[in-house]
Design an enzyme around this catalytic site. Structure first.
Site, PDB file in Angstrom:
ATOM      1  CG  ASP A 102      -1.753   1.250   1.354  1.00  0.00           C
ATOM      2  OD1 ASP A 102      -2.488   1.538   0.396  1.00  0.00           O
ATOM      3  OD2 ASP A 102      -1.685   1.922   2.404  1.00  0.00           O
ATOM      4  CG  ASP A 104      -0.190   6.881   3.293  1.00  0.00           C
ATOM      5  OD1 ASP A 104      -0.523   7.903   2.662  1.00  0.00           O
ATOM      6  OD2 ASP A 104      -0.473   6.708   4.484  1.00  0.00           O
ATOM      7  CD  GLU A 106      -0.365  10.895   4.185  1.00  0.00           C
ATOM      8  OE1 GLU A 106      -0.460  11.960   4.844  1.00  0.00           O
ATOM      9  OE2 GLU A 106      -0.713   9.799   4.639  1.00  0.00           O
ATOM     10  CE1 TYR A 180      -7.083   9.243   7.292  1.00  0.00           C
ATOM     11  CE2 TYR A 180      -8.816   7.603   7.192  1.00  0.00           C
ATOM     12  CZ  TYR A 180      -7.500   7.963   6.999  1.00  0.00           C
ATOM     13  OH  TYR A 180      -6.605   7.044   6.493  1.00  0.00           O
TER      14      TYR A 180
END
Length: 339
Positions: A102, A104, A106, A180
């Site tokens: 995965d 991620d 950012e 979120y």
């Protein structure tokens, strides 16, 4: 998919009950060090290995990156860098018995988290994912197993334009929408609401994020929405806190375990429910807490089934030591599966 992001630093451990509520665990985070994917900083690697052995029905995935985790832009910028990233990621995957990766990052093209970025990240991110998919497919040829590849992406409107979503759709198995931390800087808002609020105009929502990413090229059944096992607090003055644009200050993030204790304390918190947003909040006249609870997460599961999405994930497993929230997600999913 019911996927828990489980951090190495906050480890409280899976139990038979909580493991039975999940389908996937995204172990967080491996980091990019000198271009290679590394687990050298993990303090619970042995606990992880035991959990993978103990719960073979769960699909464990390495999540690489996270907020403030750099090295992506540099690694993705060259063919040599992409090959090193992919080779070391797959080596780490096999070392612990993971079943996928995965990513991620950012965020491509942006340095919000004080990491390097470049306009070339848009194209290079696609190239990095293509390289990872090629390496994973070679492993499939050896073992006969399909290894998952997913990405975690920002929920806001600005992020889809920074990546080549139509091309990425053909490469990845899932796109995890981080629905979120959707709070706005200039006013008091929900941060993990399913729908837009009736308490203030505009704002982000999980529904809007799903619709945006689908319109930009991601198949509906690859989209995974996010739930929050934590909340944000504001110190506030005023009689109507949601939507307030002045006389407030942000305080710290709070785990759901802490929030649950505050509900039972003598601090005077009352739980309110925003019926349009499908989101709760606590308010005691001085502070407001925005968060997800069992009702909000069950509504998100309903949304997943009703819209034909890939599933729900949440950040972060260790922030609810009671298991209340993961049970709520699993119970809601079970009702749909039994229909």
């Amino acid at each position: 998919m019911i996927a828990a992001y489980l951090s190495d630093w906050g480890w409280i451990g899976l139990t038979a009950e909580t493991a039975a509520c999940l389908t996937h665990v995204n172990y967080s985070f491996a980091l990019v060090k000198d271009g290679a994917v590394s687990d050298a900083h993990w303090s619970h690697g042995k606990d992880l290995d035991e959990a993978i052995r103990q719960y073979p029905e769960l699909t464990f995935i390495i999540s690489i990156g996270g907020w403030g985790a750099g090295g992506f832009s540099e690694a993705a910028s060259t063919e040599e860098g992409r090959q090193l990233f992919a080779r070391t990621a797959v080596e780490l995957m096999h070392r612990h018995g993971f079943k996928g990766l995965d990513i991620d990052w950012e965020y491509p093209c942006r340095s919000f988290a004080d990491i390097a970025s470049s306009p070339d990240d848009k194209v290079n991110f696609t190239r990095l994912l293509q390289t990872l998919r090629a390496h994973l497919d070679k492993e499939t040829e050896k073992t006969g197993e399909h290894y998952l590849l997913s990405i975690a992406v920002g929920a806001g409107d600005i992020f889809p334009g920074d990546i080549e979503l139509e091309k990425i759709n053909t490469i990845v198995d899932y796109v995890n929408l981080m629905t979120y931390d959707m709070k706005e800087w200039d006013r008091v808002t929900h941060h993990s609401n399913l729908y837009p609020s009736g308490e203030y105009e505009g704002g982000l929502s999980a529904e809007k994020s799903v619709e945006t990413y689908h319109a930009c090229g991601i198949d509906t059944d690859k989209l995974v929405i996010g739930g929050a096992f934590y909340g944000h607090s504001y110190e506030i003055e005023g009689d109507h806190p949601l939507g307030q644009t002045e006389n407030f200050t942000r305080a710290k993030n709070l785990s759901y375990s802490r929030i649950r204790g505050m509900m039972d304390s003598d601090e005077g918190y009352i739980r309110y429910w925003d019926d349009r947003a499908h989101a709760p909040y606590l308010y005691n006249g001085k502070k407001i807490i925005i968060y997800d609870d069992a009702q909000a997460l069950a509504d998100k599961v309903d949304f997943v089934y009703n819209r034909g999405l890939g599933g729900i994930m949440f950040w972060e497993f260790n922030e609810d030591n009671s298991g209340e929230l993961v049970r709520a997600i699993a119970d809601a999913a079970k009702k749909h599966e039994q229909k």
